[in-house]
Design an enzyme around this catalytic site. Structure first.
Site, PDB file in Angstrom:
ATOM      1  N   SER A 252     120.611   0.078  18.986  1.00 23.04           N
ATOM      2  CA  SER A 252     120.255  -0.412  17.796  1.00 23.04           C
ATOM      3  C   SER A 252     118.992   0.029  17.456  1.00 23.04           C
ATOM      4  O   SER A 252     118.194   0.377  18.173  1.00 23.04           O
ATOM      5  CB  SER A 252     120.122  -2.049  18.023  1.00 23.04           C
ATOM      6  OG  SER A 252     119.061  -2.303  18.811  1.00 23.04           O
ATOM      7  N   LYS A 253     118.725  -0.138  16.099  1.00 21.68           N
ATOM      8  CA  LYS A 253     117.521   0.295  15.330  1.00 21.68           C
ATOM      9  C   LYS A 253     116.370  -0.644  16.190  1.00 21.68           C
ATOM     10  O   LYS A 253     115.539   0.092  16.339  1.00 21.68           O
ATOM     11  CB  LYS A 253     117.559  -0.142  14.201  1.00 21.68           C
ATOM     12  CG  LYS A 253     116.584   0.193  13.202  1.00 21.68           C
ATOM     13  CD  LYS A 253     116.826   0.618  11.642  1.00 21.68           C
ATOM     14  CE  LYS A 253     116.787  -0.622  10.825  1.00 21.68           C
ATOM     15  NZ  LYS A 253     117.266  -0.498   9.401  1.00 21.68           N
ATOM     16  N   ARG A 254     116.774  -1.852  16.261  1.00 24.70           N
ATOM     17  CA  ARG A 254     115.657  -2.717  16.704  1.00 24.70           C
ATOM     18  C   ARG A 254     115.304  -2.376  18.251  1.00 24.70           C
ATOM     19  O   ARG A 254     113.960  -2.465  18.388  1.00 24.70           O
ATOM     20  CB  ARG A 254     116.410  -4.242  16.601  1.00 24.70           C
ATOM     21  CG  ARG A 254     115.128  -5.277  16.940  1.00 24.70           C
ATOM     22  CD  ARG A 254     115.780  -6.525  16.564  1.00 24.70           C
ATOM     23  NE  ARG A 254     117.173  -6.657  16.929  1.00 24.70           N
ATOM     24  CZ  ARG A 254     117.362  -7.422  18.011  1.00 24.70           C
ATOM     25  NH1 ARG A 254     116.500  -8.053  18.504  1.00 24.70           N
ATOM     26  NH2 ARG A 254     118.748  -7.531  18.275  1.00 24.70           N
ATOM     27  N   ASN A 255     116.066  -1.903  19.031  1.00 22.98           N
ATOM     28  CA  ASN A 255     115.494  -1.355  20.269  1.00 22.98           C
ATOM     29  C   ASN A 255     115.046   0.046  20.414  1.00 22.98           C
ATOM     30  O   ASN A 255     114.797   0.348  21.502  1.00 22.98           O
ATOM     31  CB  ASN A 255     116.675  -1.517  21.404  1.00 22.98           C
ATOM     32  CG  ASN A 255     117.348  -2.935  21.733  1.00 22.98           C
ATOM     33  OD1 ASN A 255     116.510  -3.817  21.418  1.00 22.98           O
ATOM     34  ND2 ASN A 255     118.512  -2.923  21.684  1.00 22.98           N
ATOM     35  N   GLY A 256     114.669   0.470  19.220  1.00 23.17           N
ATOM     36  CA  GLY A 256     114.424   1.876  19.201  1.00 23.17           C
ATOM     37  C   GLY A 256     115.094   2.843  19.926  1.00 23.17           C
ATOM     38  O   GLY A 256     114.592   3.826  20.376  1.00 23.17           O
TER      39      GLY A 256
END
Ligand code: GLU
Length: 479
Positions: A252-256
């Site tokens: 995910s984008k959030r976890n980079g």
């Protein structure tokens, strides 16, 4: 048959690792067969379009060596290769389907459809579009069109029969037509949906093998119905499992951890990333793990593609990266390290020494600045650091050793590794100390750290004579 394939990304943001893997597999498959690899930009979904995303696609693919034979920038006989530049082309195809009865105009508003969906759900049914507008008379349809009523064009999926097909990875896929939705082909704004443009273009561009993520597996029967309605040949399908973070979560984008650029920024080498990504869900059939792109072109085979989800293991990637770093030539290492040397403020220092002490230790270039931070700023440290159990040094013994060394270092010329090394060894011999009993205190005094890449000699030469002596004097004062 000449193999023709395409990578058909939608420019919705950065390059996802899963997307990059699809591109790599498609490219490798094609090159192994001596085929033509096409890049097509699927940007008809204007709501999801992100400016700049198309350039990111070009740059990432080129960076990884995935070069297209036909596509934007390079051209080809089947262009344009950007769907928004082809937008006039799709409506006549949809109208042809309407005339044949394989598609129909639909005037239902969003609200009307939502209401019927809610009713179906209340009855415990899963809603699919109920062919409401299929039953309008030809005259009624014409009347509404003439009146300028907004419409979409929907595929008319048969209510009976099957649209089974064979996928080269997933095998036989069953698809009773009654389970399929009448998907929208042309949207209210006149643009084709991704689903429709994709089929029309795959046909017009002569695509023989469609390679893409398995999220399209369930739509493929509908695409096949379109091919049949047009009387077009259906391509071969190769669907790929999703790249997952673990059994349950996607990258995910959030976890980079989702995008190519995330990893490049963290200091991963693109060669290591490409090698690792290709092995995510593809097994070469032996234990081999290291491949260049050229070698992959020879080795790649669809039979090695896996049906189970690929789990992205960042530790394994890190290991790959470390191995790639070890295998670099000293020159290549310094070239790759230069931006990080600059970041760390050590670019002007002796790069031979930096390479020698760092290349065996760095797993990720982004670790490099923290490894050499002591070279640009002397850290605070406690005098107890001079005490080394095995070497039996103490702050007191260190002080004596360093006081004896100070004038010798001041007199040392030339300030080279050999020169400083011989001086320290000579001093140990003269005083009856072990080498370590000289090296340890000096390294502590000029680096302030218990662990450094390289020892006292390397640190002294990297720092230069003046800085070494200044640090030594300050450390002695504190003793
Ligand atoms: N534009 C689609 C995507 O970005 C491509 C799907 C396909 O390859 O057919 O997911």
């Amino acid at each position: 048959m000449t193999v023709r394939t395409r990578f058909a990304p939608s420019p919705t943001g950065f390059m996802h690792l899963g997307g990059l893997r699809t591109a790599l597999y498609t490219y490798l498959f094609t090159k192994k067969q001596g085929g033509t690899f096409i890049l097509r930009i699927e940007d008809t979904d204007l709501e999801r379009f992100v400016p700049g995303a198309t350039e990111i696609i070009y740059d990432t693919l080129r960076d990884c060596g995935v070069l297209w034979d036909e596509g934007p920038d390079v051209g080809g006989d089947f262009g344009p290769y950007i769907q928004s530049q082809r937008k006039e082309l799709y409506l006549p195809y949809a109208k042809r389907l309407v005339e044949q009865g394989d598609a129909y105009y639909c005037f239902c508003t969003k609200e009307e459809i939502e209401e019927r969906r809610a009713q179906a759900q209340a009855r415990g049914e899963t809603f699919k579009y109920d062919k409401h507008c299929l039953h309008l008379s030809k005259e009624e349809v014409q009347r509404r069109l003439d009146a300028g009523q907004p419409y979409v064009i929907r595929q008319n999926v048969p209510l009976t029969g099957n649209s089974d097909f064979d996928d080269l990875v997933f095998g036989h896929i069953q698809a009773p037509n009654e389970t399929l939705d009448d998907m929208v082909l042309i949207k209210q704004d006149g643009m084709p949906t991704y689903n429709f443009a994709n089929v029309v273009d795959d046909h017009l561009m002569g695509i023989t093998h469609v390679i893409r993520g398995m999220e399209y597996l369930s739509s493929t029967p509908k695409y096949n119905l379109l091919y049949k309605a047009f009387g077009w040949e259906i391509p071969q399908y190769i669907h790929l499992t999703t790249v997952m973070k673990d059994q349950h979560q996607k990258l995910s984008k959030r976890n980079g951890d989702a995008y190519y650029s995330d990893f490049i920024e963290k200091g991963y080498l693109k060669e290591a990333l490409v090698n690792y990504i290709v092995l995510l869900g593809w097994n070469p059939g032996d234990d081999r793990e290291f491949f260049t792109l050229e070698e992959l072109k020879q080795a790649f085979d669809v039979s090695g593609l896996s049906k189970s989800p690929a789990i992205f293991d960042v530790n394994k990637l890190r290991w790959f990266n470390a191995e790639y770093i070890r295998r670099m030539s000293p020159e290549a290492f310094n070239r790759a390290a230069l931006p990080w040397y600059e970041k760390a403020g050590v670019a002007a220092m002796n790069q031979d020494i930096l390479q020698r002490i760092l290349q065996p230790r760095v797993e990720l270039f982004s670790e490099l600045p923290a490894m050499v931070d002591f070279l640009t700023a002397m850290p605070e440290f406690d005098n107890s650091l001079y005490a080394h159990k095995k070497m039996k040094t103490t702050p007191e013994s260190a002080k004596e050793t360093l006081l004896g060394l100070q004038p010798l270092l001041e007199a040392q010329d030339p300030w080279t590794e050999e020169g400083v090394h011989d001086l320290l060894i000579g001093y140990a011999q003269k005083t009856g100390l072990k080498n370590g009993q000289v090296m340890w205190p000096l390294r502590v005094a000029i680096t302030g750290k218990p662990v450094t890449p390289g020892g006292a000699v390397e640190a002294a030469v990297l720092l230069g004579k003046q800085e070494t002596l200044a640090r030594l004097a300050r450390s002695l004062e504190r003793l």
